[in-house]
Write a protein that holds these residues in place. Sequence first.
Motif, PDB file in Angstrom:
ATOM      1  N   ILE B  13      -7.524  -2.305   1.862  1.00 45.20           N
ATOM      2  CA  ILE B  13      -6.719  -2.822   0.390  1.00 45.20           C
ATOM      3  C   ILE B  13      -6.622  -4.204   0.613  1.00 45.20           C
ATOM      4  O   ILE B  13      -5.861  -4.823   1.514  1.00 45.20           O
ATOM      5  CB  ILE B  13      -5.706  -2.044   0.181  1.00 45.20           C
ATOM      6  CG1 ILE B  13      -5.126  -2.356  -1.362  1.00 45.20           C
ATOM      7  CG2 ILE B  13      -4.463  -2.319   1.070  1.00 45.20           C
ATOM      8  CD1 ILE B  13      -4.159  -1.035  -1.934  1.00 45.20           C
ATOM      9  N   LYS B  16      -7.064  -6.097   3.674  1.00 42.54           N
ATOM     10  CA  LYS B  16      -6.290  -5.754   4.635  1.00 42.54           C
ATOM     11  C   LYS B  16      -6.821  -4.194   5.165  1.00 42.54           C
ATOM     12  O   LYS B  16      -6.735  -3.179   4.528  1.00 42.54           O
ATOM     13  CB  LYS B  16      -4.846  -5.535   4.580  1.00 42.54           C
ATOM     14  CG  LYS B  16      -3.984  -5.183   5.609  1.00 42.54           C
ATOM     15  CD  LYS B  16      -2.578  -5.100   5.254  1.00 42.54           C
ATOM     16  CE  LYS B  16      -1.648  -4.387   6.101  1.00 42.54           C
ATOM     17  NZ  LYS B  16      -0.524  -4.071   5.622  1.00 42.54           N
ATOM     18  N   ILE B  18      -6.797  -0.680   6.558  1.00 42.27           N
ATOM     19  CA  ILE B  18      -5.851   0.286   6.687  1.00 42.27           C
ATOM     20  C   ILE B  18      -6.475   1.317   7.690  1.00 42.27           C
ATOM     21  O   ILE B  18      -5.794   1.905   8.470  1.00 42.27           O
ATOM     22  CB  ILE B  18      -5.011   0.850   5.226  1.00 42.27           C
ATOM     23  CG1 ILE B  18      -5.090  -0.340   4.281  1.00 42.27           C
ATOM     24  CG2 ILE B  18      -4.064   1.570   5.680  1.00 42.27           C
ATOM     25  CD1 ILE B  18      -3.560  -0.995   4.824  1.00 42.27           C
ATOM     26  N   ASN B  38       5.466   5.645   9.950  1.00 41.91           N
ATOM     27  CA  ASN B  38       5.328   5.071   8.735  1.00 41.91           C
ATOM     28  C   ASN B  38       4.110   3.763   8.636  1.00 41.91           C
ATOM     29  O   ASN B  38       4.140   3.212   9.799  1.00 41.91           O
ATOM     30  CB  ASN B  38       6.656   4.424   8.381  1.00 41.91           C
ATOM     31  CG  ASN B  38       7.630   5.561   8.371  1.00 41.91           C
ATOM     32  OD1 ASN B  38       8.914   5.342   9.025  1.00 41.91           O
ATOM     33  ND2 ASN B  38       7.517   6.293   7.484  1.00 41.91           N
ATOM     34  N   GLY B  39       3.703   3.949   7.761  1.00 43.10           N
ATOM     35  CA  GLY B  39       2.572   2.780   7.514  1.00 43.10           C
ATOM     36  C   GLY B  39       1.365   2.993   8.332  1.00 43.10           C
ATOM     37  O   GLY B  39       0.445   2.161   8.477  1.00 43.10           O
ATOM     38  N   SER B  40       1.187   4.232   8.916  1.00 46.40           N
ATOM     39  CA  SER B  40      -0.089   4.360   9.720  1.00 46.40           C
ATOM     40  C   SER B  40      -1.296   4.724   8.973  1.00 46.40           C
ATOM     41  O   SER B  40      -2.373   4.691   9.551  1.00 46.40           O
ATOM     42  CB  SER B  40       0.063   5.680  10.652  1.00 46.40           C
ATOM     43  OG  SER B  40       0.462   6.872  10.061  1.00 46.40           O
ATOM     44  N   GLY B  41      -1.164   4.770   7.643  1.00 50.62           N
ATOM     45  CA  GLY B  41      -2.197   5.258   6.695  1.00 50.62           C
ATOM     46  C   GLY B  41      -2.360   6.701   6.116  1.00 50.62           C
ATOM     47  O   GLY B  41      -3.448   7.043   5.562  1.00 50.62           O
ATOM     48  N   LYS B  42      -1.333   7.527   6.111  1.00 53.34           N
ATOM     49  CA  LYS B  42      -1.457   8.889   5.804  1.00 53.34           C
ATOM     50  C   LYS B  42      -1.583   8.871   4.281  1.00 53.34           C
ATOM     51  O   LYS B  42      -2.384   9.341   3.441  1.00 53.34           O
ATOM     52  CB  LYS B  42      -0.339   9.639   6.117  1.00 53.34           C
ATOM     53  CG  LYS B  42       0.011   9.714   7.636  1.00 53.34           C
ATOM     54  CD  LYS B  42       1.389  10.333   8.006  1.00 53.34           C
ATOM     55  CE  LYS B  42       2.673   9.706   7.643  1.00 53.34           C
ATOM     56  NZ  LYS B  42       2.933   8.432   7.966  1.00 53.34           N
ATOM     57  N   SER B  43      -0.736   8.154   3.530  1.00 54.09           N
ATOM     58  CA  SER B  43      -0.842   8.067   1.911  1.00 54.09           C
ATOM     59  C   SER B  43      -2.059   7.330   1.673  1.00 54.09           C
ATOM     60  O   SER B  43      -2.769   7.847   0.582  1.00 54.09           O
ATOM     61  CB  SER B  43       0.383   7.129   1.181  1.00 54.09           C
ATOM     62  OG  SER B  43       1.518   8.169   1.538  1.00 54.09           O
ATOM     63  N   THR B  44      -2.660   6.478   2.399  1.00 55.21           N
ATOM     64  CA  THR B  44      -3.755   5.782   2.179  1.00 55.21           C
ATOM     65  C   THR B  44      -5.139   6.522   2.049  1.00 55.21           C
ATOM     66  O   THR B  44      -5.892   7.007   1.253  1.00 55.21           O
ATOM     67  CB  THR B  44      -4.030   4.556   2.881  1.00 55.21           C
ATOM     68  OG1 THR B  44      -3.034   3.666   2.948  1.00 55.21           O
ATOM     69  CG2 THR B  44      -5.239   3.697   2.801  1.00 55.21           C
ATOM     70  N   GLN B  87       3.348  11.625  -2.780  1.00 51.59           N
ATOM     71  CA  GLN B  87       4.390  11.345  -2.046  1.00 51.59           C
ATOM     72  C   GLN B  87       5.359  11.051  -2.973  1.00 51.59           C
ATOM     73  O   GLN B  87       6.704  11.396  -3.155  1.00 51.59           O
ATOM     74  CB  GLN B  87       4.235  10.481  -0.977  1.00 51.59           C
ATOM     75  CG  GLN B  87       5.652   9.883  -0.192  1.00 51.59           C
ATOM     76  CD  GLN B  87       5.253   9.109   0.982  1.00 51.59           C
ATOM     77  OE1 GLN B  87       4.042   8.509   1.038  1.00 51.59           O
ATOM     78  NE2 GLN B  87       6.159   8.823   1.490  1.00 51.59           N
ATOM     79  N   GLU B 173       3.768  14.397   2.057  1.00 51.80           N
ATOM     80  CA  GLU B 173       5.076  14.691   2.511  1.00 51.80           C
ATOM     81  C   GLU B 173       5.762  15.583   1.289  1.00 51.80           C
ATOM     82  O   GLU B 173       6.705  15.097   0.529  1.00 51.80           O
ATOM     83  CB  GLU B 173       5.674  13.052   2.457  1.00 51.80           C
ATOM     84  CG  GLU B 173       5.279  12.502   3.514  1.00 51.80           C
ATOM     85  CD  GLU B 173       6.199  11.227   3.999  1.00 51.80           C
ATOM     86  OE1 GLU B 173       7.216  11.275   3.844  1.00 51.80           O
ATOM     87  OE2 GLU B 173       5.694  10.104   4.692  1.00 51.80           O
ATOM     88  N   HIS B 205       6.211  14.339   8.507  1.00 53.45           N
ATOM     89  CA  HIS B 205       7.060  13.697   9.667  1.00 53.45           C
ATOM     90  C   HIS B 205       7.651  14.619  10.351  1.00 53.45           C
ATOM     91  O   HIS B 205       8.347  14.249  11.400  1.00 53.45           O
ATOM     92  CB  HIS B 205       8.032  12.763   9.165  1.00 53.45           C
ATOM     93  CG  HIS B 205       7.405  11.512   8.530  1.00 53.45           C
ATOM     94  ND1 HIS B 205       6.912  10.515   9.140  1.00 53.45           N
ATOM     95  CD2 HIS B 205       7.358  10.969   7.279  1.00 53.45           C
ATOM     96  CE1 HIS B 205       6.218   9.378   8.473  1.00 53.45           C
ATOM     97  NE2 HIS B 205       6.715   9.801   7.266  1.00 53.45           N
TER      98      HIS B 205
HETATM   99  N1  LIG Z   1      -1.242  -2.043  -2.510  1.00 56.97           N
HETATM  100  C1  LIG Z   1      -1.071  -2.293  -1.121  1.00 56.97           C
HETATM  101  N2  LIG Z   1      -1.309  -3.571  -0.701  1.00 56.97           N
HETATM  102  C2  LIG Z   1      -1.162  -4.011   0.336  1.00 56.97           C
HETATM  103  N3  LIG Z   1      -0.816  -3.277   1.475  1.00 56.97           N
HETATM  104  C3  LIG Z   1      -0.796  -2.098   1.119  1.00 56.97           C
HETATM  105  C4  LIG Z   1      -0.992  -1.334  -0.154  1.00 56.97           C
HETATM  106  N4  LIG Z   1      -0.519   0.000  -0.052  1.00 56.97           N
HETATM  107  C5  LIG Z   1      -0.366   0.254   1.124  1.00 56.97           C
HETATM  108  N5  LIG Z   1      -0.463  -0.916   1.899  1.00 56.97           N
HETATM  109  C6  LIG Z   1      -0.089  -0.829   3.321  1.00 56.97           C
HETATM  110  O1  LIG Z   1      -1.084  -0.088   4.116  1.00 56.97           O
HETATM  111  C7  LIG Z   1      -0.515   0.559   5.259  1.00 56.97           C
HETATM  112  C8  LIG Z   1      -0.497   2.185   5.027  1.00 56.97           C
HETATM  113  O2  LIG Z   1       0.350   2.737   4.011  1.00 56.97           O
HETATM  114  P1  LIG Z   1       0.356   4.104   3.835  1.00 56.97           P
HETATM  115  O3  LIG Z   1       1.247   4.301   2.557  1.00 56.97           O
HETATM  116  O4  LIG Z   1      -1.060   4.699   3.869  1.00 56.97           O
HETATM  117  O5  LIG Z   1       1.122   4.560   4.996  1.00 56.97           O
HETATM  118  P2  LIG Z   1       1.950   6.048   5.287  1.00 56.97           P
HETATM  119  O6  LIG Z   1       1.112   6.291   6.659  1.00 56.97           O
HETATM  120  O7  LIG Z   1       1.851   6.728   4.225  1.00 56.97           O
HETATM  121  O8  LIG Z   1       3.347   5.722   5.535  1.00 56.97           O
HETATM  122  P3  LIG Z   1       4.642   6.580   5.082  1.00 56.97           P
HETATM  123  O9  LIG Z   1       4.806   7.566   6.468  1.00 56.97           O
HETATM  124  O10 LIG Z   1       5.635   5.541   5.243  1.00 56.97           O
HETATM  125  O11 LIG Z   1       4.603   7.278   3.881  1.00 56.97           O
HETATM  126  C9  LIG Z   1       0.887   0.127   5.050  1.00 56.97           C
HETATM  127  O12 LIG Z   1       1.181  -1.070   6.002  1.00 56.97           O
HETATM  128  C10 LIG Z   1       1.132  -0.590   3.861  1.00 56.97           C
HETATM  129  O13 LIG Z   1       2.133  -1.449   3.789  1.00 56.97           O
END
Ligand SMILES: Nc1ncnc2c1ncn2[C@@H]1O[C@H](COP(=O)(O)OP(=O)(O)OP(=O)(O)O)[C@@H](O)[C@H]1O
Lengths: 459, 253
Positions: B13, B16, B18, B38-44, B87, B173, B205
Amino acid sequence: MGTSFPLRQGSKSDMTSPAHSSRSAEALPPFLYPLPADTEPDWLKDLRARAFDIYHAHGLPTRRHEAWRYTDLSFLAETPFTPSPSVTLDRNGLESAEILSFSAPRIVLVNGHFCEHLSNLSALELGISIQGFDASPPDSVRSALERGSLSRALDTFPMAALNTALFQSGLVITVEPGVAIRTPIHVVSLALSSHGPHFSVPRIVVHLQKGASLSLVESLGSLGAEPTFANSVTSVLLDEGAHLSTTRLVRERPDSSRIETTLADLGPDARYDNLTLVFGGRLVRNEVYATLNGAGAHAEVRGIYGARTGEHVDNTIFVDHVAPQATSGQLFKGVLGGTGRAVFQGRINVGRGASGTDGQQLHKAMLLSRGAEVDIKPELYIYNDDVACSHGATVGELDEDALFYLQSRGLTREVARSLLVEAFLSDMLEVVSHAPLREALESSINTWKQDVLSAEHPS
Amino acid sequence: MALLEIENLHASIDDKPILKGLTLAVEAGKVHAIMGPNGSGKSTLSAVIAGRPGYRITEGTIRYRGEDITGMDPEKRAQAGIFLSFQHPVEIPGVAFTTFLKSAINAQRKARGEGEIEITEFLKKIKQAARDLEIPDAMLKRALNTGFSGGEKKRAEVLQMTVLEPTLMILDELDSGLDIDALRIAAEGVNRLRSPERGFLCITHYQRLLDLIVPDVVHILVDGRIQRTGDPSLALELEERGYGDFIPAQAGQ
Ligand SMILES: Nc1ncnc2c1ncn2[C@@H]1O[C@H](COP(=O)(O)OP(=O)(O)OP(=O)(O)O)[C@@H](O)[C@H]1O
Ligand SMILES: [Mg+2]
């Protein structure tokens, strides 16, 4: 640009009013022409002469005029408009106009002329009088036209002055003291081009006497193959405790224009609700000037509008708090697609004597495309300390997160967009209590919405 | 053939990266849990499976029932039976919850070549689901997610899922924001949907959700890749030791 206009049909060039006899037709600004000196009473001649002079001195507004900075009328002067002849329309013609469809007593005006055969006034209640006029207005309009604030307004509203100088036909609605008219009255006012581009100057006068109430519904639009330009004025006079609710749909064709000026004077505890829906038109200006002249008066001026490529919609609202303890609200929401243009100018004036004023204003626009533009000019002039006034404006786009959420449930992007536009406008019709009218308004909004969305993303 | 097969998926994204080569398969009838910091990419990952615009897939494929859906519109995926429980469900003022849900069902039916749902059948379904999930009728009359508490939003997601009857469910989540009772109610709602045809991807989590929605497989997602896959005991191991052991050398600090 120095277009000159032929005299009105039926009038001869030698029939110039004494008041304007010294002026030659060539020197006149666009759309102005001398009226024949006829049998009009002196008070009306005087009023017209003053209006004539005001417009003559001002001319067709240009963008150099502060109130017209964002709305360019120059194309009007370049179009060979002629004054609309007295024409009539048959039932099929009326059907082809996009007017609100709901059952109510109906009055039809075509280029300002009352069309009896299309009107249906058989179900009128007692205490209301509706009179179409076709040469000169009846004397009953005098109090409304001469009322200080409404007459003074001509100095500020050159297009209303033009209408006042020229209007020959229109409608007078009067409600007697203490009478509450239950059924809404539907006024259909259409501009019709029959032989070439026409301009018309219809005049509507509404006078509610002490304690009277009325719900007025207006469908304004145009018909015909050529451009039309309606420069229409509605004078509203509300005596003490009177309540007028005006709900208006303006639906112009792509080459038609309309400047719709409403001049309202509110007496003590009077209430004026104005909800105006504007969809389309080459240029539509909805200009509302409401003077709160009586203590405790309330004006609620609202609007929904939409503009697409080739369309320009201007809402210019001026609420003038003169008397104390008066309240006012302005709430507008607009949706723009393509390269549509919109203007919102909202002004609140609080005079020295207007203590206890409450004046609110909010404008929200949603842009469906990058090419759309809206100019917003809120103005507050406050000359009293004891007031509560606020204004706000937002311009947004469709929320991508919301779109994705809806799509993730199986709704197509098109349906999702449509739902979000509907949601954006949804609270605006809550004030319309008459269910058949509300449904008619919803259906107009829907028709327009489908058009604008399919133009954004042709499938 | 698994219900969902993701192979070497790279997604970024704003340039960057992910997801960095993620491979995963979810079989029909199974619940797969995904855990990760957190931030590992699960929601992505869940967004990319559901087809959210804004992500660039630079490599790899997502297959659903054998079909490559990598570039498919989100509504097509939903119509094919993929459901994402968000989420953070989006508040949409002005869109009535019930009306919206009916439109969604009918859109999915239309895509399958079926007629619109009978209104009585629809009302019966939604009322039953609301009762099971202890959602008051008043909430159904409100605007979509608008002003819903965190827990109400999550239960409303399960209600939508129940009524839409999807085949692949991604629960991002589900447990966040839920109190203990609401968590149990929501989890029971999910368990009612378990069947041999359906697959689940359950992102969380915490073990407490996996006590209620018992997974068949647990994956650990760190830095955009599945670092480890195992049986449910993997979640317990994680609970004890944290993610430290799973952070690849170049990503940890
Ligand atoms: N629109 C965006 N622009 C830039 N970076 C993004 C965007 N959306 C997500 N990210 C980044 O992508 C990475 C993965 O985010 P993601 O939401 O997938 O994490 P997650 O594993 O679901 O975390 P959590 O457990 O906190 O929900 C994070 O570093 C986040 O900051
Ligand atoms: Mg997340």
